[in-house]
Write a protein that holds these residues in place. Structure first.
Motif, PDB file in Angstrom:
ATOM      1  N   PRO A 198       0.823  -1.212   0.000  1.00  0.00           N
ATOM      2  CA  PRO A 198       0.000   0.000   0.000  1.00  0.00           C
ATOM      3  C   PRO A 198       0.859   1.266   0.000  1.00  0.00           C
ATOM      4  CG  PRO A 198       0.015  -1.000   2.175  1.00  0.00           C
ATOM      5  CD  PRO A 198       0.716  -1.955   1.258  1.00  0.00           C
ATOM      6  N   CYS A 199       2.124   1.131   0.407  1.00  0.00           N
ATOM      7  CA  CYS A 199       3.088   2.229   0.360  1.00  0.00           C
ATOM      8  C   CYS A 199       4.479   1.609   0.278  1.00  0.00           C
ATOM      9  CB  CYS A 199       2.975   3.112   1.609  1.00  0.00           C
ATOM     10  SG  CYS A 199       4.106   4.524   1.630  1.00  0.00           S
ATOM     11  N   VAL A 200       5.264   2.012  -0.701  1.00  0.00           N
ATOM     12  CA  VAL A 200       6.544   1.342  -0.941  1.00  0.00           C
ATOM     13  C   VAL A 200       7.672   1.850  -0.050  1.00  0.00           C
ATOM     14  CG1 VAL A 200       5.956   0.854  -3.342  1.00  0.00           C
ATOM     15  CG2 VAL A 200       7.255   2.923  -2.788  1.00  0.00           C
ATOM     16  N   VAL A 201       7.506   3.027   0.572  1.00  0.00           N
ATOM     17  CA  VAL A 201       8.662   3.645   1.222  1.00  0.00           C
ATOM     18  C   VAL A 201       9.265   2.856   2.400  1.00  0.00           C
ATOM     19  CG1 VAL A 201       8.268   5.992   0.412  1.00  0.00           C
ATOM     20  CG2 VAL A 201       7.150   5.222   2.495  1.00  0.00           C
ATOM     21  N   PRO A 202       8.480   2.144   3.226  1.00  0.00           N
ATOM     22  CA  PRO A 202       9.150   1.395   4.303  1.00  0.00           C
ATOM     23  C   PRO A 202      10.157   0.363   3.780  1.00  0.00           C
ATOM     24  CG  PRO A 202       6.808   1.590   4.770  1.00  0.00           C
ATOM     25  CD  PRO A 202       7.010   2.060   3.366  1.00  0.00           C
ATOM     26  N   ARG A 203       9.813  -0.321   2.692  1.00  0.00           N
ATOM     27  CA  ARG A 203      10.745  -1.312   2.125  1.00  0.00           C
ATOM     28  C   ARG A 203      11.772  -0.678   1.197  1.00  0.00           C
ATOM     29  NH1 ARG A 203       9.552  -6.194  -0.597  1.00  0.00           N
ATOM     30  NH2 ARG A 203       7.784  -5.304  -1.708  1.00  0.00           N
ATOM     31  N   ALA A 204      11.536   0.566   0.785  1.00  0.00           N
ATOM     32  CA  ALA A 204      12.495   1.253  -0.083  1.00  0.00           C
ATOM     33  C   ALA A 204      13.720   1.736   0.682  1.00  0.00           C
ATOM     34  CB  ALA A 204      11.827   2.436  -0.776  1.00  0.00           C
ATOM     35  N   VAL A 205      13.632   1.815   2.006  1.00  0.00           N
ATOM     36  CA  VAL A 205      14.744   2.330   2.821  1.00  0.00           C
ATOM     37  C   VAL A 205      16.046   1.564   2.557  1.00  0.00           C
ATOM     38  CG1 VAL A 205      15.596   2.486   5.201  1.00  0.00           C
ATOM     39  CG2 VAL A 205      13.369   3.436   4.610  1.00  0.00           C
ATOM     40  N   PRO A 206      16.087   0.225   2.672  1.00  0.00           N
ATOM     41  CA  PRO A 206      17.342  -0.477   2.378  1.00  0.00           C
ATOM     42  C   PRO A 206      17.740  -0.415   0.909  1.00  0.00           C
ATOM     43  CG  PRO A 206      15.580  -2.055   2.786  1.00  0.00           C
ATOM     44  CD  PRO A 206      15.047  -0.710   3.165  1.00  0.00           C
ATOM     45  N   MET A 207      16.770  -0.230   0.016  1.00  0.00           N
ATOM     46  CA  MET A 207      17.108  -0.092  -1.405  1.00  0.00           C
ATOM     47  C   MET A 207      17.884   1.202  -1.648  1.00  0.00           C
ATOM     48  SD  MET A 207      13.463  -1.109  -3.139  1.00  0.00           S
ATOM     49  CE  MET A 207      12.372  -2.323  -2.399  1.00  0.00           C
ATOM     50  N   VAL A 208      17.421   2.285  -1.051  1.00  0.00           N
ATOM     51  CA  VAL A 208      18.107   3.568  -1.202  1.00  0.00           C
ATOM     52  C   VAL A 208      19.511   3.487  -0.609  1.00  0.00           C
ATOM     53  CG1 VAL A 208      18.097   5.985  -0.469  1.00  0.00           C
ATOM     54  CG2 VAL A 208      15.982   4.927  -1.299  1.00  0.00           C
ATOM     55  N   GLU A 209      19.638   2.923   0.579  1.00  0.00           N
ATOM     56  CA  GLU A 209      20.964   2.766   1.189  1.00  0.00           C
ATOM     57  C   GLU A 209      21.905   2.001   0.262  1.00  0.00           C
ATOM     58  OE1 GLU A 209      19.508   2.528   5.896  1.00  0.00           O
ATOM     59  OE2 GLU A 209      20.342   0.783   4.892  1.00  0.00           O
ATOM     60  N   ALA A 210      21.376   0.942  -0.341  1.00  0.00           N
ATOM     61  CA  ALA A 210      22.204   0.106  -1.219  1.00  0.00           C
ATOM     62  C   ALA A 210      22.703   0.893  -2.419  1.00  0.00           C
ATOM     63  CB  ALA A 210      21.405  -1.114  -1.679  1.00  0.00           C
ATOM     64  N   MET A 211      21.832   1.665  -3.047  1.00  0.00           N
ATOM     65  CA  MET A 211      22.229   2.399  -4.244  1.00  0.00           C
ATOM     66  C   MET A 211      23.250   3.484  -3.918  1.00  0.00           C
ATOM     67  SD  MET A 211      20.709   0.574  -6.309  1.00  0.00           S
ATOM     68  CE  MET A 211      21.407   1.370  -7.740  1.00  0.00           C
ATOM     69  N   VAL A 212      23.079   4.152  -2.791  1.00  0.00           N
ATOM     70  CA  VAL A 212      24.056   5.158  -2.372  1.00  0.00           C
ATOM     71  C   VAL A 212      25.407   4.493  -2.109  1.00  0.00           C
ATOM     72  CG1 VAL A 212      24.644   6.818  -0.553  1.00  0.00           C
ATOM     73  CG2 VAL A 212      22.317   6.738  -1.478  1.00  0.00           C
ATOM     74  N   ALA A 213      25.380   3.315  -1.487  1.00  0.00           N
ATOM     75  CA  ALA A 213      26.628   2.594  -1.210  1.00  0.00           C
ATOM     76  C   ALA A 213      27.340   2.197  -2.493  1.00  0.00           C
ATOM     77  CB  ALA A 213      26.334   1.359  -0.360  1.00  0.00           C
ATOM     78  N   LEU A 214      26.579   1.771  -3.505  1.00  0.00           N
ATOM     79  CA  LEU A 214      27.198   1.374  -4.774  1.00  0.00           C
ATOM     80  C   LEU A 214      27.895   2.555  -5.441  1.00  0.00           C
ATOM     81  CD1 LEU A 214      24.497  -1.014  -6.326  1.00  0.00           C
ATOM     82  CD2 LEU A 214      26.587  -1.616  -5.092  1.00  0.00           C
ATOM     83  N   VAL A 215      27.299   3.731  -5.362  1.00  0.00           N
ATOM     84  CA  VAL A 215      27.937   4.922  -5.922  1.00  0.00           C
ATOM     85  C   VAL A 215      29.208   5.264  -5.156  1.00  0.00           C
ATOM     86  CG1 VAL A 215      27.714   7.421  -6.249  1.00  0.00           C
ATOM     87  CG2 VAL A 215      25.829   5.910  -6.872  1.00  0.00           C
ATOM     88  N   LEU A 216      29.111   5.306  -3.831  1.00  0.00           N
ATOM     89  CA  LEU A 216      30.249   5.748  -3.030  1.00  0.00           C
ATOM     90  C   LEU A 216      31.430   4.788  -3.117  1.00  0.00           C
ATOM     91  CD1 LEU A 216      28.524   7.174   0.179  1.00  0.00           C
ATOM     92  CD2 LEU A 216      29.355   8.401  -1.839  1.00  0.00           C
ATOM     93  N   VAL A 217      31.171   3.488  -3.153  1.00  0.00           N
ATOM     94  CA  VAL A 217      32.302   2.559  -3.240  1.00  0.00           C
ATOM     95  C   VAL A 217      32.943   2.635  -4.623  1.00  0.00           C
ATOM     96  CG1 VAL A 217      31.137   0.429  -4.036  1.00  0.00           C
ATOM     97  CG2 VAL A 217      33.081   0.279  -2.478  1.00  0.00           C
ATOM     98  N   ASP A 218      32.142   2.826  -5.659  1.00  0.00           N
ATOM     99  CA  ASP A 218      32.694   2.976  -7.011  1.00  0.00           C
ATOM    100  C   ASP A 218      33.533   4.249  -7.108  1.00  0.00           C
ATOM    101  OD1 ASP A 218      32.795   1.751  -9.635  1.00  0.00           O
ATOM    102  OD2 ASP A 218      31.615   3.438 -10.365  1.00  0.00           O
TER     103      ASP A 218
END
Length: 439
Positions: A385-405
Motif C-alpha cells: 500500500p506504500c513502498v517507502v518502508p521497504r524502499a529504505v534499504p534499497m536507497v541505502e544500497a544504491m548510495v553505497a554502490l555509488v560511493l564505493v565505485d
C-alpha cells in the motif's frame, strides 16, 4: 550509371582486424540487380552485436542484477570487489530481511524468506577478487493473479511501455519492472557498505521522512547521532516514534480501501572521504541522482537544500568555512548537502528521494487492452500500500554502490602518489591519524 564504373571491387573485407564494413562485392554489375545480397563474415557480425543494456551499474565496482518476479529466482553478479574481504551470506541477509515482503501489515503480504546464497567469488570466508554471484530463489509466486493483466495494461505501470519497447513482456509479476529486481541491488549494496565501513568508516542510513501527507519536520532527526536501531524501531522506519504512528495510520487508512500512497525517503552518508566525484559529467550528486531514480516508483530527487534552496539569497544559502579544533577545514552549515562542485567535501551527504503511490491497486480503473479495447480493470495480486518502508534499504544500497565505485576511482587516480598533507586527507579511516593531526 553503373556502366561508367570500373568493375574492380570497391568494398573489401578487412583482413587486418581493423574496423570496416566487413563485406566484399566482386562484380559491380550486381548493383543493377533489384536486391543486393551482401555476405557478412561472422567475426564482423559479432562486432556489430548490441550489448545488453540497463541491468549493470558501476565502473570499478560493477554490479549486474538478473531475474524476474515470477521466474526461478533473482540475484546479482558483483565484479571488481577487492580480494581478502571477509564475506558471508549473513552480511547480505540482514539488509535483505529489511527489504523482504510480508514483514508487516503495511507491506505486501507475499511471503518470501529471500534467503541468499553465494555461488562464487568467496573462498574460505574471504572474497577472492573474482566475480561474486548471489542468488535468491522465488518461492511464493501466484501467476494466476495476473491473468487479467496479461491483456490489460495497469495504469501508470510499466506494462504498456515494456510492450512499446520490446514487443513482448513477462506478464506475471511485472518481470524486470517489479521491485523484486532490487534484491540483487540490496545484496550488492550490503557488500559495498561493508567495504566503505571497513576502509573509510563511512556509514549510510536512510529513513522514511514522509508518508502521504504526514511530513517529518525538518531538523527533528539529528543526522549526527541517528542510529539504525532508531530507524528499525517501528514498521514504517521513521526514527521519530510520534510521527511513525501518524504515518502508519495514514497507510492503514488507504490499505483497507484497496488504494495506495507515496512518500519520501531521506538518506545520509556520514564520514565520507573528501574528494569523491569528478567535475562536469561525473559529479557525485549526478551519480547519486541516477541510481536513486533507477529504483522502481521514484519520482523525484534532491540533495542538500534542494528545491527549498531557491527561496534563499546567496548570503543566506552559502556554507561559510571555518577551522575546527582539530585543524580541519569545515563548513558551519550544510546546505550544500556534503557536495560542492560535484565533489564530496567531508560533511554529511544528505538527499531525499520521492516515491509515487504503488501503481497496482485494488480499485476499479479505466484502461485499454493490448488489442486496443477500452475496459475497466481491478488489479489482483499482492502489493504494497506504500513502498517507502521497504524502499529504505534499497536507497541505502544504491548510495553505497555509488560511493564505493567513486572511492575506488579516487584511489585509482589520485592515490598513486603521496597526497598533499596541506590540502588533502587520506581516504582510509582513521584519516586524522594518517594525516598526522592530533586527536
Amino acid at each position: 550509371m553503373a556502366s561508367s564504373l570500373s568493375s574492380k571491387s570497391f568494398l573489401r573485407t578487412r583482413t587486418d582486424g581493423g574496423s570496416g564494413l566487413g563485406f566484399q562485392v566482386s562484380d559491380i554489375s550486381k548493383l543493377s540487380s533489384p536486391t543486393l545480397h551482401i555476405p557478412c563474415r561472422r567475426s564482423t557480425l559479432r562486432k556489430l552485436e548490441v550489448q545488453a543494456v540497463g541491468s549493470t551499474y558501476g565502473t570499478y565496482f560493477r554490479v549486474t542484477t538478473f531475474g524476474e518476479s515470477h521466474g526461478g529466482g533473482v540475484g546479482c553478479v558483483i565484479d571488481g570487489c577487492p580480494p581478502r574481504l571477509p564475506l558471508s551470506e549473513a552480511d547480505m541477509q540482514a539488509d535483505l530481511d529489511r527489504r523482504r515482503p510480508g514483514q508487516s501489515r503495511i507491506t505486501t503480504p507475499r511471503k518470501e524468506t529471500d534467503t541468499c546464497k553465494i555461488i562464487s567469488g568467496v573462498a574460505e570466508g574471504m572474497t577472492s577478487g573474482s566475480p561474486i554471484q548471489v542468488q535468491v530463489p522465488n518461492t511464493d509466486q501466484r501467476g494466476h493473479d495476473y491473468s487479467e493483466m496479461s491483456m490489460a495494461y495497469r495504469p501508470s505501470h510499466a506494462d504498456a511501455t515494456y510492450d512499446f519497447k520490446y514487443g513482448v513482456r513477462s506478464v506475471q509479476g511485472g518481470g524486470r519492472s517489479s521491485a523484486r529486481e532490487t534484491i540483487g541491488r540490496v545484496a550488492a549494496g550490503a557488500v559495498a557498505k561493508k567495504i566503505l565501513k571497513k576502509f573509510s568508516g563511512t556509514e549510510i542510513l536512510a529513513y522514511v521522512s514522509q508518508a502521504h501527507k504526514v511530513v517529518l519536520p525538518e531538523g527533528l532527526v539529528d543526522h549526527d547521532t541517528l542510529t539504525l536501531d532508531q530507524i528499525e524501531s517501528n514498521i514504517v522506519r521513521c526514527p521519530d516514534p510520534e510521527y511513525a504512528e501518524k504515518m502508519i495510520a495514514a497507510i492503514d487508512a488507504v490499505r483497507v480501501r484497496g488504494d495506495s500512497v507515496g512518500g519520501v525517503v531521506t538518506c545520509i552518508a556520514r564520514n565520507v572521504p573528501r574528494g569523491l566525484g569528478s567535475p562536469v559529467f561525473d559529479k557525485l550528486e549526478a551519480e547519486l541522482a541516477k541510481v536513486a531514480l533507477s529504483l522502481p516508483a521514484t519520482k523525484g530527487f534532491e540533495f542538500g537544500s534542494g528545491f527549498a534552496g531557491t527561496f534563499f539569497t546567496g548570503s543566506e544559502h552559502n556554507d561559510e568555512f571555518y577551522t575546527d579544533e582539530l585543524g580541519r577545514i569545515r563548513t558551519r552549515t550544510n546546505r550544500s548537502g556534503g557536495i560542492q562542485g560535484g565533489i564530496s567535501n567531508g560533511e554529511i551527504i544528505s538527499m531525499r528521494i520521492a516515491f509515487k503511490p504503488t501503481s497496482t491497486i485494488g480499485k476499479k480503473q479505466h484502461t485499454v487492452t493490448r488489442d486496443k479495447h477500452e475496459i475497466e480493470l481491478i488489479a489482483r495480486g499482492r502489493h504494497d500500500p506504500c513502498v517507502v518502508p521497504r524502499a529504505v534499504p534499497m536507497v541505502e544500497a544504491m548510495v553505497a554502490l555509488v560511493l564505493v565505485d567513486q572511492l575506488m576511482a579516487q584511489h585509482a587516480q589520485c592515490g598513486l602518489f603521496p597526497f598533499n598533507p596541506a590540502l588533502q586527507e587520506p581516504l582510509e579511516f582513521p584519516r586524522l591519524e594518517h594525516a598526522g593531526l592530533s586527536i
